[in-house]
Design an enzyme around this catalytic site. Structure first.
Site, mmCIF file in Angstrom:
data_model
loop_
_atom_site.group_PDB
_atom_site.id
_atom_site.type_symbol
_atom_site.label_atom_id
_atom_site.label_comp_id
_atom_site.label_asym_id
_atom_site.label_seq_id
_atom_site.Cartn_x
_atom_site.Cartn_y
_atom_site.Cartn_z
ATOM 1 N N HIS A 1 0.809 -1.227 0.000
ATOM 2 C CA HIS A 1 0.000 0.000 0.000
ATOM 3 C C HIS A 1 0.839 1.272 0.000
ATOM 4 O O HIS A 1 0.304 2.359 -0.199
ATOM 5 C CB HIS A 1 -0.974 -0.023 1.179
ATOM 6 N N ASP B 1 3.082 9.347 -1.150
ATOM 7 C CA ASP B 1 1.919 8.584 -0.711
ATOM 8 C C ASP B 1 1.696 7.462 -1.705
ATOM 9 O O ASP B 1 1.722 7.705 -2.922
ATOM 10 C CB ASP B 1 0.685 9.503 -0.688
#
Ligand code: GDG
Length: 468
Positions: free
Chosen positions: A155, A363
């Site tokens: 992730h 991110d």
């Protein structure tokens, strides 16, 4: 039909849904069909080592969890996962703290996960492991004789070899990743970085499909962007915007507008330069004073770590400075809260906001950007400012893309966004909304599982179908 077994560090138990902020739970909600199992840590710390597996069932899904003892929690979760791997994978070598004992704890907890999971497994289960806490899990399961298909999804971003190799023992972790059948990343860029590590460190070249053979095993690396359940979030936003929390917020703004930021309180989210940008915005564009307030929701996270405590102190200082400088007795430029807000309330706040500022320094994906787009009123949509270093920027190209390190550029984008005419806002939003509603959480799971179960072979494109 084969059963899906999802494994992640933390299992959001049905009894505590909505209590914690975090992207992984949001992304996986749609993956779990009735009959599936979710395995991981209960979130509880116990005096002794893991021994018991707790089983709960809800909505035909089995939740199997183990507790961790205090020492394992520190070395595995706080120190190695969040103190070494998290900064490494977000390009922050200066924050990386490696201790060999913590790494041993990390491996030991992965072994505990494997031995607790093994007796629960059936021969045809499909196992899908999530995130950086569990990189060695497939190797530990294979050591116990588990031959099932096992996939891994990361992730966070993945980093190029020049960064990855700075981590002591990174060679072992790379070898661990190569014991999965499928390794998934949010973007092509992260997948390429992983394949570069494989080529440079292991001397193995992948084919154009991202497949390579190592120690008699075929591994496939894929890019599969995480999404949200955009339809549901959109409906929720429309409903919550008529609710009491949204009304109170609207009333508190008098005639002014709202700009919003929502992030876990994490140094990867770029909050310091964002807050500096807000100060510069009001300094450089005084015409916006009183016309807009900025609301930052930054739910506290990982508070055990020094880097997070330092970040919080720095943010407190900048907020005080900015508000001291620009506030009027009846207007506050920057509202800042470190408590989590309920998910449905957040959806309504997104819809109310004329702009979202999503400026992480790095991110993996960033789901807030997608939620903001899903939440907008099609007749009068707001503007998204998005960091070029969020994985979401690979897809959401119609946002105002900024360098998150450049506070002046963010300030200028805020001015451009708040001055943008309705036609351009609608045009950009329509393109963004089309992407958010097609690259959903359901599609993400379908693509990954099609690869893992072998539905996608070399010559086929992934089949797209709804999961739920
Ligand atoms: C990781 C990766 C990747 C935030 N504050 C509150 C709240 N949230 C929700 C948001 C969103 C989720 O948490 C955050 O997701 P992000 O994707 O933005 O970020 P991470 O938590 O760092 O997630 C990330 C993600 O995994 C999925 O792969 O995109 O790159 O770092 O849904 O709305 N939710 C509630 N209250 C809050 O105060 N209820």
């Amino acid at each position: 039909m084969a059963r899906l077994v999802v494994v992640s560090n933390r299992v959001p138990l049905p009894s505590e849904r909505g209590a914690k902020a975090g992207g992984l739970a949001v992304a996986l909600k749609d993956a779990l069909l009735p009959g599936s199992m979710w395995f991981g840590w209960s979130g509880r710390r116990s005096a002794r080592s893991a021994g018991t597996t707790h089983i709960q069932r809800a909505n035909q899904i089995t939740y199997a969890t183990i507790d961790l003892n205090e020492a394992d929690y520190r070395s595995f979760y706080v120190n190695f996962s969040n103190g070494a791997l998290w900064p490494l994978l977000h390009f922050r070598l200066g924050l990386l703290e490696f201790r060999a004992d913590d790494y041993d704890g990390y491996r030991s907890v992965n072994r505990q996960f494997a031995s607790a999971l093994q007796p629960l497994l059936r021969a045809d289960d499909i196992i899908w492991v999530h995130d950086y806490h569990l990189i060695p899990l497939a190797a530990e399961l294979r050591a116990l004789g588990i031959a099932n298909r096992i996939g891994f999804f990361l992730h966070t971003p993945f980093v190029p070899p020049s960064i990855f190799n700075a981590l002591p023992r990174s060679a072992e972790l790379l070898a661990d990743l190569c014991t999965y059948d499928v390794v998934g990343f949010h973007t092509h860029n992260y997948r390429a970085a992983f394949l570069d590590c494989v080529r440079e460190n292991l001397g193995v070249q992948a084919d154009t499909n991202g497949e390579f053979v190592i120690r008699d095993r075929t591994v496939r690396a894929i890019a599969d962007p995480v999404g949200i359940d955009a339809d549901a979030f959109s409906k929720q936003a429309a409903e919550s915007a008529r609710g009491s929390d949204a009304r109170l917020l609207r009333e508190s703004l008098s005639a002014g507008g709202l700009a919003i930021g929502v992030d876990r309180l994490d140094y990867s989210k770029g909050l310091i330069s964002r807050f500096e940008a807000i100060g510069r915005f009001f300094a450089h564009y005084p015409q916006h004073r009183r016309q807009v307030s900025f609301l930052q929701v930054a739910a506290r996270s990982r508070e055990e770590q020094g880097a997070y405590q330092r970040l919080r102190r720095e943010l407190d200082r900048i907020v005080g400075d900015t508000n001291g400088r620009y506030s009027e007795f009846d207007w506050t430029p920057l509202r800042y809260m470190t408590r989590a807000v309920k998910r449905d309330t957040l959806a309504g706040f997104f819809r109310l906001s004329r702009m979202a500022v999503v400026t992480p320094l790095r991110d993996g994906m960033n789901l807030v950007a997608k939620e903001y787009i899903a939440a907008q009123d099609p007749e009068d949509p707001g503007v998204l400012i998005l960091s070029r270093f969020a994985g979401a920027a690979e897809e959401l190209t119609e946002a105002l893309i900024v360098n998150p390190y450049d506070s002046d550029e963010i300030a200028e984008a805020m001015h451009v966004g708040l001055s943008m005419d309705l036609e351009e806002r609608r045009e950009r939003w329509r393109a963004l909304y089309a992407k958010v509603t097609s690259n959903t959480a359901g599609r993400f799971s379908t693509i990954f599982l099609d690869h893992l179960t072998g539905v996608v072979t070399k010559s086929h494109q992934p089949r797209i179908r709804a999961v739920s």
